[in-house]
Design a protein around this motif. Structure first.
Motif, PDB file in Angstrom:
ATOM      1  N   THR A  83      -2.247   7.236 -13.737  1.00 22.73           N
ATOM      2  CA  THR A  83      -2.451   6.549 -15.010  1.00 22.73           C
ATOM      3  C   THR A  83      -1.326   5.572 -15.298  1.00 22.73           C
ATOM      4  OG1 THR A  83      -3.702   8.416 -15.916  1.00 22.73           O
ATOM      5  CG2 THR A  83      -2.747   6.863 -17.493  1.00 22.73           C
ATOM      6  N   SER A  84      -0.096   5.977 -15.038  1.00 22.78           N
ATOM      7  CA  SER A  84       1.041   5.081 -15.280  1.00 22.78           C
ATOM      8  C   SER A  84       0.966   3.841 -14.404  1.00 22.78           C
ATOM      9  CB  SER A  84       2.352   5.824 -15.020  1.00 22.78           C
ATOM     10  OG  SER A  84       2.562   6.829 -15.985  1.00 22.78           O
ATOM     11  N   VAL A  85       0.611   4.024 -13.153  1.00 21.22           N
ATOM     12  CA  VAL A  85       0.503   2.879 -12.249  1.00 21.22           C
ATOM     13  C   VAL A  85      -0.648   1.979 -12.665  1.00 21.22           C
ATOM     14  CG1 VAL A  85       0.075   2.180  -9.853  1.00 21.22           C
ATOM     15  CG2 VAL A  85       1.593   4.119 -10.345  1.00 21.22           C
ATOM     16  N   LEU A  86      -1.773   2.581 -13.027  1.00 19.55           N
ATOM     17  CA  LEU A  86      -2.929   1.799 -13.483  1.00 19.55           C
ATOM     18  C   LEU A  86      -2.574   0.964 -14.704  1.00 19.55           C
ATOM     19  CD1 LEU A  86      -6.009   1.319 -13.095  1.00 19.55           C
ATOM     20  CD2 LEU A  86      -6.363   3.168 -14.741  1.00 19.55           C
ATOM     21  N   ARG A  87      -1.880   1.553 -15.657  1.00 16.09           N
ATOM     22  CA  ARG A  87      -1.508   0.815 -16.862  1.00 16.09           C
ATOM     23  C   ARG A  87      -0.498  -0.286 -16.563  1.00 16.09           C
ATOM     24  NH1 ARG A  87      -0.810   5.936 -21.083  1.00 16.09           N
ATOM     25  NH2 ARG A  87      -3.056   6.224 -21.474  1.00 16.09           N
ATOM     26  N   ALA A  88       0.446  -0.003 -15.685  1.00 15.40           N
ATOM     27  CA  ALA A  88       1.444  -1.025 -15.342  1.00 15.40           C
ATOM     28  C   ALA A  88       0.798  -2.239 -14.699  1.00 15.40           C
ATOM     29  CB  ALA A  88       2.484  -0.430 -14.399  1.00 15.40           C
ATOM     30  N   LEU A  89      -0.269  -2.023 -13.961  1.00 10.76           N
ATOM     31  CA  LEU A  89      -0.932  -3.114 -13.253  1.00 10.76           C
ATOM     32  C   LEU A  89      -2.002  -3.810 -14.078  1.00 10.76           C
ATOM     33  CD1 LEU A  89      -1.346  -1.448  -9.723  1.00 10.76           C
ATOM     34  CD2 LEU A  89       0.352  -3.137 -10.407  1.00 10.76           C
ATOM     35  N   SER A  90      -2.422  -3.181 -15.182  1.00 16.77           N
ATOM     36  CA  SER A  90      -3.569  -3.766 -15.889  1.00 16.77           C
ATOM     37  C   SER A  90      -3.413  -3.860 -17.403  1.00 16.77           C
ATOM     38  CB  SER A  90      -4.834  -2.946 -15.594  1.00 16.77           C
ATOM     39  OG  SER A  90      -4.705  -1.620 -16.103  1.00 16.77           O
ATOM     40  N   ARG A  91      -2.467  -3.152 -17.989  1.00 17.27           N
ATOM     41  CA  ARG A  91      -2.360  -3.110 -19.451  1.00 17.27           C
ATOM     42  C   ARG A  91      -0.900  -3.225 -19.884  1.00 17.27           C
ATOM     43  NH1 ARG A  91      -6.730  -4.462 -19.207  1.00 17.27           N
ATOM     44  NH2 ARG A  91      -8.644  -3.406 -19.874  1.00 17.27           N
ATOM     45  N   ALA A  92      -0.434  -4.461 -20.026  1.00 19.41           N
ATOM     46  CA  ALA A  92       0.963  -4.687 -20.380  1.00 19.41           C
ATOM     47  C   ALA A  92       1.330  -4.037 -21.708  1.00 19.41           C
ATOM     48  CB  ALA A  92       1.244  -6.193 -20.441  1.00 19.41           C
ATOM     49  N   GLU A  93       0.360  -3.937 -22.629  1.00 28.11           N
ATOM     50  CA  GLU A  93       0.673  -3.418 -23.968  1.00 28.11           C
ATOM     51  C   GLU A  93       0.984  -1.922 -23.953  1.00 28.11           C
ATOM     52  OE1 GLU A  93      -3.867  -3.354 -23.565  1.00 28.11           O
ATOM     53  OE2 GLU A  93      -2.182  -4.634 -22.979  1.00 28.11           O
ATOM     54  N   ASP A 147       0.837  -1.202   0.000  1.00 31.19           N
ATOM     55  CA  ASP A 147       0.000   0.000   0.000  1.00 31.19           C
ATOM     56  C   ASP A 147       0.874   1.255   0.000  1.00 31.19           C
ATOM     57  OD1 ASP A 147      -2.753   1.238   0.350  1.00 31.19           O
ATOM     58  OD2 ASP A 147      -1.731   2.048   2.122  1.00 31.19           O
ATOM     59  N   LEU A 148       1.879   1.273   0.856  1.00 31.75           N
ATOM     60  CA  LEU A 148       2.790   2.415   0.909  1.00 31.75           C
ATOM     61  C   LEU A 148       3.523   2.598  -0.422  1.00 31.75           C
ATOM     62  CD1 LEU A 148       4.477   4.645   2.234  1.00 31.75           C
ATOM     63  CD2 LEU A 148       5.918   2.830   3.235  1.00 31.75           C
ATOM     64  N   LEU A 149       4.107   1.524  -0.939  1.00 31.68           N
ATOM     65  CA  LEU A 149       4.853   1.626  -2.186  1.00 31.68           C
ATOM     66  C   LEU A 149       3.947   2.050  -3.347  1.00 31.68           C
ATOM     67  CD1 LEU A 149       7.134  -1.536  -1.897  1.00 31.68           C
ATOM     68  CD2 LEU A 149       7.820   0.854  -1.645  1.00 31.68           C
ATOM     69  N   SER A 150       2.709   1.586  -3.346  1.00 30.87           N
ATOM     70  CA  SER A 150       1.769   1.972  -4.402  1.00 30.87           C
ATOM     71  C   SER A 150       1.494   3.468  -4.364  1.00 30.87           C
ATOM     72  CB  SER A 150       0.461   1.193  -4.258  1.00 30.87           C
ATOM     73  OG  SER A 150       0.676  -0.187  -4.388  1.00 30.87           O
ATOM     74  N   HIS A 151       1.270   3.993  -3.165  1.00 28.91           N
ATOM     75  CA  HIS A 151       1.016   5.429  -3.038  1.00 28.91           C
ATOM     76  C   HIS A 151       2.239   6.246  -3.455  1.00 28.91           C
ATOM     77  CE1 HIS A 151      -2.588   4.320  -0.707  1.00 28.91           C
ATOM     78  NE2 HIS A 151      -3.000   5.531  -1.011  1.00 28.91           N
ATOM     79  N   LEU A 152       3.416   5.775  -3.095  1.00 29.68           N
ATOM     80  CA  LEU A 152       4.630   6.489  -3.493  1.00 29.68           C
ATOM     81  C   LEU A 152       4.839   6.412  -5.010  1.00 29.68           C
ATOM     82  CD1 LEU A 152       7.094   5.454  -0.631  1.00 29.68           C
ATOM     83  CD2 LEU A 152       5.889   7.635  -0.911  1.00 29.68           C
ATOM     84  N   ALA A 153       4.498   5.279  -5.613  1.00 32.71           N
ATOM     85  CA  ALA A 153       4.605   5.145  -7.062  1.00 32.71           C
ATOM     86  C   ALA A 153       3.642   6.090  -7.776  1.00 32.71           C
ATOM     87  CB  ALA A 153       4.338   3.700  -7.480  1.00 32.71           C
ATOM     88  N   VAL A 154       2.420   6.201  -7.262  1.00 29.88           N
ATOM     89  CA  VAL A 154       1.449   7.132  -7.847  1.00 29.88           C
ATOM     90  C   VAL A 154       1.954   8.567  -7.716  1.00 29.88           C
ATOM     91  CG1 VAL A 154      -0.858   8.112  -7.569  1.00 29.88           C
ATOM     92  CG2 VAL A 154      -0.552   5.636  -7.579  1.00 29.88           C
ATOM     93  N   ARG A 155       2.507   8.894  -6.556  1.00 30.16           N
ATOM     94  CA  ARG A 155       3.038  10.249  -6.359  1.00 30.16           C
ATOM     95  C   ARG A 155       4.160  10.540  -7.355  1.00 30.16           C
ATOM     96  NH1 ARG A 155       5.320  11.896  -0.517  1.00 30.16           N
ATOM     97  NH2 ARG A 155       3.094  12.173  -0.085  1.00 30.16           N
ATOM     98  N   ARG A 156       4.977   9.563  -7.641  1.00 28.04           N
ATOM     99  CA  ARG A 156       6.143   9.779  -8.514  1.00 28.04           C
ATOM    100  C   ARG A 156       5.791   9.735  -9.986  1.00 28.04           C
ATOM    101  NH1 ARG A 156      11.791   6.187  -8.602  1.00 28.04           N
ATOM    102  NH2 ARG A 156      12.904   7.593  -9.997  1.00 28.04           N
ATOM    103  N   HIS A 157       4.909   8.800 -10.385  1.00 32.28           N
ATOM    104  CA  HIS A 157       4.669   8.559 -11.813  1.00 32.28           C
ATOM    105  C   HIS A 157       3.276   8.964 -12.285  1.00 32.28           C
ATOM    106  CE1 HIS A 157       8.420   6.277 -12.085  1.00 32.28           C
ATOM    107  NE2 HIS A 157       8.066   5.691 -10.948  1.00 32.28           N
ATOM    108  N   GLY A 158       2.362   9.188 -11.342  1.00 32.67           N
ATOM    109  CA  GLY A 158       0.994   9.494 -11.719  1.00 32.67           C
ATOM    110  C   GLY A 158       0.117   8.255 -11.713  1.00 32.67           C
TER     111      GLY A 158
END
Length: 212
Positions: free
Chosen positions: A193-203, A180-191
């Motif tokens: 949308t980027s996190v959502l795509r990394a987790l759900s849309r490999a293409e 949970d912590l790392l996810s929030h930090l990833a969203v803060r750093r990359h946004g």
């Protein structure tokens, strides 16, 4: 004892067991998977996530309103810093210095700290506030322990990989708050949308969503 404190104890015990693996002592002076860290230095950095806790609890509770967990990571100087910046150089230097006493001494000190922490956490009030090693700002004890669990989870994988053994299995009670912590930090750093795509849309996933 709160759920986070119980989970931290599980993580600390796992770290102590990993440090006691013969592969760690055998590779002590070899380079680790992290640039600038020997295996011994990385092991010592992992151990400090346990050794920090009794020292932190021995200090008087700081005054002032505690920052949030994410607010804490908005203030630390190492986050996003280059490897050669002083914050990261100091972390590596500290690990290598602690490692000079050798693997056996580090294991002994870490195991002793785990025993001490077990008693300390059982008596601390739920609203305990501490000042962590990263800066002078107040932080709730349970939030501080989440920061240590994250360090233990990440660096246990680093150390195990460095010496060619399996990464320790940590239970969901530890991994859920860490992820949970790392996810929030990833969203803060990359946004988001980027996190959502990394987790759900490999293409159309970004190259990285690393939290650091």
């Amino acid at each position: 004892m709160t759920a986070i404190r119980g989970a931290y104890l599980v993580a600390a015990e796992s770290a102590a067991a990993l440090l006691d693996d013969p592969a760690v002592a055998a590779g002590w002076d070899k380079p680790s998977a992290l640039v600038g860290f020997s295996v011994g230095g990385l092991a010592a950095h992992l151990a400090t996530q346990v050794l920090f806790v009794p020292r932190t609890l021995a200090q008087a509770a700081p005054e002032g309103e505690p920052v949030t967990l994410l607010g804490h990571y908005g203030r630390v100087t190492w986050l996003g810093a280059d490897l050669d910046e002083e914050a990261n150089v100091a972390i590596r230097r500290g690990g290598e210095q602690v490692a000079t006493d050798g693997a056996a001494a580090l294991v002994e000190h870490t195991q002793a700290a785990v025993r001490e922490i077990r008693g300390l956490l059982a008596t601390e009030p739920d609203d305990r506030v501490v000042r962590g090693p990263a800066g002078p700002w107040p932080l709730r004890l349970d939030d501080f322990l989440v920061t240590r669990m994250m360090e233990i989870a990440v660096h246990s994988d680093d150390l195990a990989y460095s010496v060619g053994i399996g990464t320790p299995d940590l239970p969901s009670s530890v991994l859920d708050p860490v992820v949970d912590l790392l996810s929030h930090l990833a969203v803060r750093r990359h946004g988001a949308t980027s996190v959502l795509r990394a987790l759900s849309r490999a293409e159309r996933a970004p190259t990285t969503i690393s939290a650091f």
